[in-house]
Scaffold this active site. Structure first.
Site, PDB file in Angstrom:
ATOM      1  N   GLN A  36       0.843  -1.202   0.000  1.00 50.08           N
ATOM      2  CA  GLN A  36       0.000   0.000   0.000  1.00 50.08           C
ATOM      3  C   GLN A  36       0.875   1.248   0.000  1.00 50.08           C
ATOM      4  O   GLN A  36       1.619   1.485   0.949  1.00 50.08           O
ATOM      5  CB  GLN A  36      -0.923   0.016   1.210  1.00 50.08           C
ATOM      6  N   GLY A  37       0.779   2.057  -1.052  1.00 50.24           N
ATOM      7  CA  GLY A  37       1.535   3.293  -1.172  1.00 50.24           C
ATOM      8  C   GLY A  37       0.624   4.493  -0.995  1.00 50.24           C
ATOM      9  O   GLY A  37       0.305   5.183  -1.973  1.00 50.24           O
TER      10      GLY A  37
ATOM     11  N   SER B 208       0.557   6.642   2.479  1.00 53.40           N
ATOM     12  CA  SER B 208       1.135   7.650   3.369  1.00 53.40           C
ATOM     13  C   SER B 208       2.395   8.276   2.775  1.00 53.40           C
ATOM     14  O   SER B 208       3.147   7.633   2.039  1.00 53.40           O
ATOM     15  CB  SER B 208       1.486   7.025   4.719  1.00 53.40           C
TER      16      SER B 208
ATOM     17  N   SER C 298       3.528  -1.015   3.494  1.00 53.90           N
ATOM     18  CA  SER C 298       3.506  -2.372   4.038  1.00 53.90           C
ATOM     19  C   SER C 298       4.001  -3.396   3.034  1.00 53.90           C
ATOM     20  O   SER C 298       3.478  -3.492   1.920  1.00 53.90           O
ATOM     21  CB  SER C 298       2.080  -2.734   4.489  1.00 53.90           C
TER      22      SER C 298
ATOM     23  N   GLU D 257     -10.534  -1.631   4.663  1.00 51.79           N
ATOM     24  CA  GLU D 257      -9.486  -1.738   5.669  1.00 51.79           C
ATOM     25  C   GLU D 257     -10.048  -1.587   7.076  1.00 51.79           C
ATOM     26  O   GLU D 257      -9.639  -2.284   8.006  1.00 51.79           O
ATOM     27  CB  GLU D 257      -8.418  -0.673   5.408  1.00 51.79           C
TER      28      GLU D 257
END
Length: 385
Positions: free
Chosen positions: A128-129, A131, A163, A246
């Site tokens: 997951q990109g 933040s 992550s 999520e």
């Protein structure tokens, strides 16, 4: 007679128990926590077993490659796999619980056909990109730029707390495609291959010593426009779909795990004499009630998602995320009381879990953000000025 479950659901539970009893002894030894290539192989190997046995994607719709199971069957699966000590999704959690469901709900037929089967078969891992170093909890302030160049976007920027980036094949990536638009309206959601030229991954070491997060640097990375999910500049809406999964259903297996941990804590307290403390017993009893209520809320969220378009959970996920984050932290504070000096040892699994729990009031949206969502979207309170 148990009137809670149908005959079909009781049969599903029995068959699952029988399969787990045969499959789990055949698993190889778990790799060490720092061996991420080994952990990737282990987690994907378990996913392949689930796929071949017909248990992969129970929470996905049939037209996305899922099994079309009922919400109750999905919950039975979570209960039984946790009871049996089966592996969780591990390195594949973004693909199975975030990116995959988002593509199932928002992707084109071609995108679903390309990306979803490899996730279910245990062939590809996603990260997951979202933040960024300068955005903090204000995700919409992201600065990673994507400039259109023919059939590609050219991307420059950086991400943090990505992550499983070091073992991922794909990244669900948020980029700014219109810097002149209001910040929530100039964002797009892309699927980026992690082996693309210009992608650099730098692992980050957490307080517990693990490296499941990373910084990702993007230097003129080219991503095809065809790999954008949703319309250009509509990425914030698509992101809300991702975050709904999520917050609303991705943590359900962890609630089962916390209830098991609570039982183990009570048994440990009885064995080492801590059970004689009435204050500790009250805390354990209250946590038992809290996690029981969270499991009921989980059941409601899963059922609600089943009835919604695309299987997207509603804002009730924010209620769950807010309550669960704090209950989990208190659970491991109590664990420290039960273990005493042993809780300072990094060799203790509960110590590592306690350190991990500190991040839960930040991950997937801070508790402050969740309170705003609950206040504005559920309670109908006015926004602050």
């Amino acid at each position: 007679m148990d009137l809670t479950y149908t005959d079909e659901e009781r049969d599903f539970r029995a068959r699952l128990r029988e399969w787990l009893a045969k499959a789990l002894p055949e698993l190889p030894a778990r790799p060490s926590p720092d061996d991420w290539p080994g952990r990737r192989a282990y987690d994907l190997g378990w996913q392949r077993r689930l796929y071949e046995a017909g248990y992969a994607g129970l929470h996905w719709p049939v037209d996305a490659g899922g099994r079309g199971a009922t919400p109750t069957q999905h919950l039975i699966f979570l209960e039984e796999t946790e009871r049996a000590g089966a592996p969780y999704v591990g390195a594949n959690f973004v693909g199975l619980l975030h990116a995959g469901p988002t593509i199932a709900a928002e992707g084109t037929a071609a995108q679903r056909a390309r990306w979803l089967p490899p996730v279910l078969r245990g062939e590809e891992v996603w990260c997951q990109g979202f933040s960024e170093p300068d955005a903090g909890s204000d995700l919409a302030s992201l600065r990673t730029r994507a400039v259109r160049d023919g059939d590609d976007y050219v991307i420059t920027g950086s991400k943090i707390w990505t992550s499983h980036a070091e073992v991922a094949d794909w990244c669900e990536l948020l980029v700014r495609t219109d810097p002149e638009a209001p910040k929530h309206r100039g964002i797009s959601w892309l699927a980026m291959p992690m082996d693309a030229p210009g992608v650099t991954v730098r692992p980050l070491r957490t307080l517990a010593g693990s490296t499941e997060f990373a910084e990702v640097f993007l230097d003129e990375v080219r991503v095809p426009v065809a790999d954008r999910v949703g319309a250009e500049n509509d990425g914030w809406r698509v992101t809300m779909v991702t975050l709904s999964f999520e917050r609303g259903t991705a943590f359900v297996g962890e609630v089962v795990a916390c209830r098991r941990t609570l039982g183990e804590l009570a048994r440990t307290a009885k064995a080492n004499g801590r059970w004689d403390d009435p204050v500790l017993r009250r805390r354990l009893g209250r946590l038992h009630g809290e996690f029981g209520a969270l499991w009921r809320l989980t059941q409601w969220n899963v059922s609600e998602a089943e009835r919604s378009p695309g299987g997207v959970p509603g804002v009730g996920g924010s209620v769950f995320k807010l309550a669960y984050s704090h209950a989990r932290q208190e659970l491991y504070d109590v664990a420290a009381e039960v273990l005493g000096a042993a809780s300072l040892s990094l060799e203790e699994e509960w110590t590592l879990d306690r350190l991990s729990s500190l991040s839960y009031t930040i991950a997937a949206g801070t508790s402050q953000i969740q309170r705003n969502i609950v206040a504005e979207r559920i309670l109908g309170l006015p926004k602050g000025r």
